[in-house]
Design a protein around this motif. Structure first.
Motif: not given
Length: 175
Positions: A21-25, A7-14
């Motif tokens: 989405r990247f780092m919760g943004r 699954a994508p991590r928060e540190s992944d740029l999806v």
């Protein structure tokens, strides 16, 4: 053999057609004119589905200061280009102009490549015709489609590069 995808991590740029989405943004972005392509081909104007690494950064020192990033960064000079001709032995690699095959000029009159991040799409191995020059770069105007790259506002791409980690990946999702 079937493998479970991580699954994508928060540190992944999806990236999807709705934005990134990247780092919760949530970050607005632009993708290829023909959307997200599951079977990328040269010139199809699609952004390829997949998981990619960011390899290095080019930037224009006459238009901005050096980006703060863990990625290797190089000044973009007037001879820098990128091969887009499937028949070129240097296909989907950086080249120097003049070049005997068609190649993108990376130092442009507009600002698209003032900050340009190279991905590892179609690099290992390079398959002629499977897409070239898939970059993260600056957008022309809000959400204006690209030729297959992912484009961002300057401040957002600068922020992404500043927060990029060794574990980060670019994930482009199908619709």
């Amino acid at each position: 053999a079937w493998r479970r995808r991580k699954a994508p991590r928060e540190s992944d740029l999806v990236v999807s057609r709705w934005g990134a989405r990247f780092m919760g943004r949530h970050i607005p972005c632009a993708i290829g004119r023909n959307g997200i392509a599951s079977d990328k081909r040269e010139g199809d104007l699609g952004t390829p589905v997949g998981r990619f690494r960011l390899c290095n950064v080019f930037w224009r020192p006459d238009r901005m200061s050096a980006p703060v990033t863990i990625l290797p960064a190089r000044v973009l000079d007037h001879r820098q280009g990128w091969s887009e001709a499937p028949a070129d032995p240097a296909y989907n690699r950086p080249i120097r102009h003049p070049h005997p095959f068609p190649a993108d000029r990376m130092r442009r009159g507009d600002s698209l490549y003032d900050l340009c991040v190279v991905t590892d799409q179609n690099t290992d191995p390079v398959v002629p015709g499977a897409g070239s020059a898939i970059f993260l770069h600056l957008w022309r105007k809000p959400r204006h489609p690209t030729a297959g790259c992912v484009a961002f506002r300057r401040r957002d791409l600068v922020w992404i590069l500043r927060h990029w980690t060794p574990a980060s990946r670019l994930i482009i999702r199908a619709p």
